[in-house]
Design an enzyme around this catalytic site. Structure first.
Site, PDB file in Angstrom:
ATOM      1  N   GLU A  25      36.432  98.965  52.221  1.00  0.00           N
ATOM      2  CA  GLU A  25      35.959  97.650  52.639  1.00  0.00           C
ATOM      3  C   GLU A  25      35.127  96.989  51.528  1.00  0.00           C
ATOM      4  O   GLU A  25      35.040  95.761  51.456  1.00  0.00           O
ATOM      5  CB  GLU A  25      35.111  97.804  53.906  1.00  0.00           C
ATOM      6  CG  GLU A  25      35.309  96.691  54.916  1.00  0.00           C
ATOM      7  CD  GLU A  25      34.649  96.986  56.260  1.00  0.00           C
ATOM      8  OE1 GLU A  25      35.395  97.072  57.253  1.00  0.00           O
ATOM      9  OE2 GLU A  25      33.421  97.118  56.334  1.00  0.00           O
ATOM     10  N   HIS A  82      49.479 122.184  52.778  1.00  0.00           N
ATOM     11  CA  HIS A  82      50.741 122.559  53.414  1.00  0.00           C
ATOM     12  C   HIS A  82      51.468 121.338  53.971  1.00  0.00           C
ATOM     13  O   HIS A  82      52.428 121.463  54.716  1.00  0.00           O
ATOM     14  CB  HIS A  82      50.468 123.599  54.512  1.00  0.00           C
ATOM     15  CG  HIS A  82      49.841 124.835  53.956  1.00  0.00           C
ATOM     16  ND1 HIS A  82      50.550 125.984  53.697  1.00  0.00           N
ATOM     17  CD2 HIS A  82      48.572 125.082  53.537  1.00  0.00           C
ATOM     18  CE1 HIS A  82      49.735 126.900  53.172  1.00  0.00           C
ATOM     19  NE2 HIS A  82      48.530 126.367  53.063  1.00  0.00           N
ATOM     20  N   LYS A 111      41.941  89.862  63.455  1.00  0.00           N
ATOM     21  CA  LYS A 111      41.241  89.431  64.674  1.00  0.00           C
ATOM     22  C   LYS A 111      41.773  88.088  65.142  1.00  0.00           C
ATOM     23  O   LYS A 111      42.027  87.886  66.326  1.00  0.00           O
ATOM     24  CB  LYS A 111      39.732  89.318  64.413  1.00  0.00           C
ATOM     25  CG  LYS A 111      39.046  90.648  64.225  1.00  0.00           C
ATOM     26  CD  LYS A 111      37.544  90.454  64.112  1.00  0.00           C
ATOM     27  CE  LYS A 111      36.867  91.740  63.663  1.00  0.00           C
ATOM     28  NZ  LYS A 111      35.486  91.537  63.252  1.00  0.00           N
TER      29      LYS A 111
HETATM   30  O1  PA5 Z   1      31.299  97.175  58.053  1.00  0.00           O
HETATM   31  C1  PA5 Z   1      31.427  96.287  58.872  1.00  0.00           C
HETATM   32  O2  PA5 Z   1      30.831  95.214  58.763  1.00  0.00           O
HETATM   33  C2  PA5 Z   1      32.310  96.490  60.072  1.00  0.00           C
HETATM   34  O3  PA5 Z   1      32.919  97.718  60.035  1.00  0.00           O
HETATM   35  C3  PA5 Z   1      31.471  96.365  61.325  1.00  0.00           C
HETATM   36  O4  PA5 Z   1      30.452  97.334  61.280  1.00  0.00           O
HETATM   37  C4  PA5 Z   1      32.320  96.584  62.549  1.00  0.00           C
HETATM   38  O5  PA5 Z   1      33.331  95.629  62.584  1.00  0.00           O
HETATM   39  C5  PA5 Z   1      31.486  96.496  63.812  1.00  0.00           C
HETATM   40  O6  PA5 Z   1      30.837  95.266  63.899  1.00  0.00           O
HETATM   41  P1  PA5 Z   1      29.712  95.031  64.982  1.00  0.00           P
HETATM   42  O7  PA5 Z   1      28.578  95.950  64.654  1.00  0.00           O
HETATM   43  O8  PA5 Z   1      29.309  93.592  64.851  1.00  0.00           O
HETATM   44  O9  PA5 Z   1      30.322  95.339  66.314  1.00  0.00           O
END
Ligand code: PA5
Length: 447
Positions: A289, A310, A424
């Protein structure tokens, strides 16, 4: 207490001439950019000072809530996804007993812990209901925004079950919300219902949040010592910041970028200890990310070894040569198991009699690293002193710090995640969410 170190010996042979010096200069400039808070996304670098600057009062509240959950609950449901999920799971699985939930309660000391809201399976949700049947439970809902679909659905379902079981007043004492300090759907609900709340800080993104209440509450419920975890992170931070010219995290960032520039496209994080499985999942989010944007970045993958030798071993040894590998080497095992001699020796293992499984595992690791080198895969080795809180805190900090440097070397903003929104939007449109009508029409034609 030991800290994280990096062994470059099995990578050096693959480094193009002149590259380390050039990349090290870039790395040092990137480190400076990170530490001066002068780079892209610098408003999300609160994690840098967190191990020394964390909120002690909130830390005490966490410990108190943990005491209550451990005394009044047979089960803790931890609801969250992505950065609001992976760090806690990584820590609990690394630090805890391999069969934590299956142990008798007296041995476990705390409640069983289950994670949900990290996918959308109705089967999984239904089967968690079977698990909590007849058991006292608490919920830790973790969501910065409070509107992330997966945890919001899970929370809606299990909040209702809880309220039907305990009533609204008692439920409010069993629900712990980790969310934004002042805004958002979950904060509003928590204030209205009187849940105890903990804060996801504004200057720390989800994937860097494991050492905030996001990770600390569930980790501590499992019986792990969160003070030692924070101490490990602090010691690692101090070590890195007092050796800016040359340190293990800088080297890690530098070498993975050397191999990326030299044409590698995938970094495999390999481990030889099952407790590392979810640490690798956490690492995948951290690097995927942070770096996977603007059509750049190494693809972070992970293998559990020797298990995957394996299955995936063939590809790593002999498939498309786009791979570099980073091995997590656990230096001190938590428990030891010896191999005994047998009279008939039908399996031919008597030559290992008196040796430990760790001895076999280490030799498998060393042999595999050399084989992968022979197959053209450069290997970095990250030494993790032991399977305890101090080492894990140090490891979390090591990878976060290296990730900040690496992202700046790559030339991206390591602290945003614009690409996460695309799925999303499409999902909302296809689900018929108001406001997405046009997109829904467009997508329907393409399905
Ligand atoms: O790293 C990030 O920003 C995402 O993985 C969020 O943590 C994840 O989408 C969860 O978001 P939220 O804490 O608003 O539910």
């Amino acid at each position: 207490m030991g800290l994280i170190s990096l062994n470059l010996a099995k990578a050096q042979g693959f480094v193009p001439e002149g590259m380390p010096e050039k990349m090290k200069e870039k790395g040092k400039a990137a480190q400076e950019e990170l530490l001066s808070r002068g780079g892209r996304g610098n408003e999300f670098t609160g994690w840098i000072d967190l191990p020394e600057a964390y909120d002690r009062q909130e830390f005490e509240r966490i410990q108190k809530a943990v005491g209550k959950i451990r005394s009044d609950s047979d089960v803790l449901l931890v609801i969250g996804i992505g950065g609001s999920y992976l760090g806690a799971r990584a820590a609990i699985e690394f630090l805890g007993h391999s069969f934590y939930n299956e142990l008798p309660k007296e041995k476990r000391g705390g409640p069983e812990i289950y994670f949900l809201g990290n996918q959308m399976s109705g089967t999984y949700a239904k089967e968690i209901m079977d698990v909590i049947d007849g058991k006292d439970f608490s919920i830790n809902i973790i969501s910065k925004s409070g509107t992330t679909t997966e945890p919001a659905i899970a929370f809606r379902i299990f909040k209702e079950i809880m309220e039907n079981r305990y009533g609204k007043t008692e439920s409010a004492k069993r629900i712990y919300a980790t969310t934004d300090k002042s805004k958002g759907a979950l904060k509003t609900l928590a204030d209205a219902e009187g849940y105890e709340t903990f804060v996801v800080p504004d200057d720390i993104g989800g994937r860097f949040s494991v050492l905030t209440a996001v990770g600390l509450l569930p980790i501590a419920v499992s019986g792990a010592d969160i003070e030692k975890l924070m101490q490990g992170a602090l010691d690692q931070r101090n070590e890195l910041l007092s050796n800016k010219e040359s340190n293990a995290a800088l080297d890690y960032a530098v070498y993975r970028n050397i191999f990326r520039e030299d044409g590698k496209e995938v970094e495999i994080l390999a481990n030889y200890e099952p407790g590392f499985h979810f640490v690798a999942e956490w690492w995948k989010q951290l690097y995927g990310e942070s770096e996977g944007k603007e059509h750049k970045g190494l693809f972070p993958a992970a293998v559990d070894l020797t298990t995957d030798l394996h299955s995936m071993g063939q590809y790593i040894q002999d498939g498309n040569r786009i791979l570099m590998e980073t091995v997590l080497d656990l230096n001190e095992q938590r428990a030891h198991m010896d191999i005994k001699a047998q009279e008939d020796d039908l399996d031919g293992l008597n030559y290992l009699a008196g040796k430990s499984m760790d001895f076999v595992n280490k030799n498998a690791m060393n042999g595999t690293i050399l084989a992968h080198n022979d197959g053209g895969v450069p290997v970095l080795v990250v030494n993790v002193p032991s399977q305890d809180e101090h080492s894990l805190g140090a490891l979390f900090y090591f990878f976060e710090y290296a990730c900040g440097i690496s992202g700046y070397i790559l030339g991206v903003n390591p602290f945003d995640q614009p690409g996460v929104e695309s799925y999303k939007k499409n999902m909302f449109a296809l689900l018929g969410k108001p406001g997405y009508e046009q997109l829904r029409d467009d997508l329907t034609k393409r399905l």
